[in-house]
Design a protein around this motif. Structure first.
Motif, PDB file in Angstrom:
ATOM      1  N   GLN A 131       1.926  14.331   3.908  1.00 17.14           N
ATOM      2  CA  GLN A 131       1.246  15.309   3.409  1.00 17.14           C
ATOM      3  C   GLN A 131      -0.074  16.006   4.500  1.00 17.14           C
ATOM      4  O   GLN A 131      -0.157  17.075   4.789  1.00 17.14           O
ATOM      5  CB  GLN A 131       0.414  15.207   2.122  1.00 17.14           C
ATOM      6  CG  GLN A 131       1.376  15.286   0.959  1.00 17.14           C
ATOM      7  CD  GLN A 131       0.769  15.217  -0.402  1.00 17.14           C
ATOM      8  OE1 GLN A 131      -0.679  14.696  -0.342  1.00 17.14           O
ATOM      9  NE2 GLN A 131       1.436  14.759  -1.367  1.00 17.14           N
ATOM     10  N   HIS A 162       0.847  -1.265   0.023  1.00 21.81           N
ATOM     11  CA  HIS A 162      -0.201  -0.012  -0.100  1.00 21.81           C
ATOM     12  C   HIS A 162       0.766   1.186  -0.177  1.00 21.81           C
ATOM     13  O   HIS A 162       0.820   2.071   0.941  1.00 21.81           O
ATOM     14  CB  HIS A 162      -1.085   0.236   1.229  1.00 21.81           C
ATOM     15  CG  HIS A 162      -1.780  -1.442   1.228  1.00 21.81           C
ATOM     16  ND1 HIS A 162      -1.497  -2.306   1.809  1.00 21.81           N
ATOM     17  CD2 HIS A 162      -2.899  -1.369   0.750  1.00 21.81           C
ATOM     18  CE1 HIS A 162      -2.413  -3.242   1.964  1.00 21.81           C
ATOM     19  NE2 HIS A 162      -3.467  -3.010   1.197  1.00 21.81           N
ATOM     20  N   TRP A 163       1.490   1.342  -1.156  1.00 21.50           N
ATOM     21  CA  TRP A 163       2.654   2.565  -0.949  1.00 21.50           C
ATOM     22  C   TRP A 163       2.227   4.065  -1.139  1.00 21.50           C
ATOM     23  O   TRP A 163       2.863   4.770  -0.889  1.00 21.50           O
ATOM     24  CB  TRP A 163       3.599   2.271  -2.286  1.00 21.50           C
ATOM     25  CG  TRP A 163       2.821   2.064  -3.513  1.00 21.50           C
ATOM     26  CD1 TRP A 163       2.286   1.002  -4.258  1.00 21.50           C
ATOM     27  CD2 TRP A 163       2.480   3.274  -4.379  1.00 21.50           C
ATOM     28  NE1 TRP A 163       1.633   1.120  -5.327  1.00 21.50           N
ATOM     29  CE2 TRP A 163       1.481   2.582  -5.557  1.00 21.50           C
ATOM     30  CE3 TRP A 163       2.362   4.675  -4.377  1.00 21.50           C
ATOM     31  CZ2 TRP A 163       1.264   3.443  -6.473  1.00 21.50           C
ATOM     32  CZ3 TRP A 163       1.819   5.618  -5.410  1.00 21.50           C
ATOM     33  CH2 TRP A 163       1.427   4.706  -6.563  1.00 21.50           C
ATOM     34  N   GLY A 164       0.794   4.090  -1.331  1.00 25.27           N
ATOM     35  CA  GLY A 164       0.011   5.478  -1.502  1.00 25.27           C
ATOM     36  C   GLY A 164       0.146   5.925   0.156  1.00 25.27           C
ATOM     37  O   GLY A 164       0.280   7.148   0.090  1.00 25.27           O
ATOM     38  N   ILE A 165       0.346   5.324   0.956  1.00 26.85           N
ATOM     39  CA  ILE A 165       0.484   5.682   2.259  1.00 26.85           C
ATOM     40  C   ILE A 165       1.591   6.552   2.568  1.00 26.85           C
ATOM     41  O   ILE A 165       1.644   7.583   3.171  1.00 26.85           O
ATOM     42  CB  ILE A 165       0.492   4.539   3.134  1.00 26.85           C
ATOM     43  CG1 ILE A 165      -0.638   3.643   3.239  1.00 26.85           C
ATOM     44  CG2 ILE A 165       0.790   4.998   4.774  1.00 26.85           C
ATOM     45  CD1 ILE A 165      -2.029   4.114   3.884  1.00 26.85           C
ATOM     46  N   TYR A 166       2.705   6.104   1.938  1.00 28.13           N
ATOM     47  CA  TYR A 166       4.156   6.969   2.035  1.00 28.13           C
ATOM     48  C   TYR A 166       3.874   8.460   1.353  1.00 28.13           C
ATOM     49  O   TYR A 166       4.492   9.201   1.737  1.00 28.13           O
ATOM     50  CB  TYR A 166       5.120   6.188   1.111  1.00 28.13           C
ATOM     51  CG  TYR A 166       5.463   5.072   1.712  1.00 28.13           C
ATOM     52  CD1 TYR A 166       5.884   5.029   2.920  1.00 28.13           C
ATOM     53  CD2 TYR A 166       5.642   3.800   1.099  1.00 28.13           C
ATOM     54  CE1 TYR A 166       6.432   3.819   3.555  1.00 28.13           C
ATOM     55  CE2 TYR A 166       6.065   2.636   1.764  1.00 28.13           C
ATOM     56  CZ  TYR A 166       6.614   2.439   3.003  1.00 28.13           C
ATOM     57  OH  TYR A 166       6.824   1.304   3.217  1.00 28.13           O
ATOM     58  N   ALA A 167       2.609   8.679   0.456  1.00 30.83           N
ATOM     59  CA  ALA A 167       2.609   9.802  -0.266  1.00 30.83           C
ATOM     60  C   ALA A 167       1.500  10.608   0.711  1.00 30.83           C
ATOM     61  O   ALA A 167       1.627  11.780   1.008  1.00 30.83           O
ATOM     62  CB  ALA A 167       2.135   9.784  -1.604  1.00 30.83           C
ATOM     63  N   VAL A 168       0.618   9.841   1.169  1.00 35.27           N
ATOM     64  CA  VAL A 168      -0.408  10.792   1.727  1.00 35.27           C
ATOM     65  C   VAL A 168      -0.110  11.128   3.410  1.00 35.27           C
ATOM     66  O   VAL A 168      -0.380  12.273   3.781  1.00 35.27           O
ATOM     67  CB  VAL A 168      -1.681   9.679   1.732  1.00 35.27           C
ATOM     68  CG1 VAL A 168      -3.129  10.290   2.885  1.00 35.27           C
ATOM     69  CG2 VAL A 168      -2.116   9.552   0.631  1.00 35.27           C
TER      70      VAL A 168
END
Length: 92
Positions: free
Chosen positions: A44, A35-41
């Motif tokens: 922020q 769930h690599w999107g966690i690293y971006a969200v």
């Protein structure tokens, strides 16, 4: 309980404990990689929360400073009335 059995139980418990620690240590890393999107969200969201918190603190500081100076407001609490759910000046 015989001495041999107690030693075997202790060794088995130690192996299970180490396996649990390693398993629970690796599993979140694997989940995060999937769930690599966690690293971006998450960064922020954290940045936005810190910015809002900082701005609220700045606003609170300015308000307290203005209040300490006696802000020069025309409306004082003693001169305000509530009429039908709205605030209006008494006697007007």
């Amino acid at each position: 309980m015989p001495e041999e059995l107690r030693g075997s139980v202790l060794i088995g418990a130690a192996v299970a404990a180490v396996a649990a620690v390693v398993g629970f240590g690796i599993w979140p890393g694997a989940w995060l990689n999937e769930h690599w999107g966690i690293y971006a969200v998450v960064p922020q969201v954290a940045f936005m929360l810190l910015a809002v918190w900082g701005l609220a603190g700045e606003q609170r500081r300015r308000w307290e400073e203005r209040r300490a100076r006696g802000c020069g407001c025309r409306w004082r609490r003693s001169t305000l009335c509530t009429t039908a759910g709205s605030i209006s000046r008494c006697g007007t």
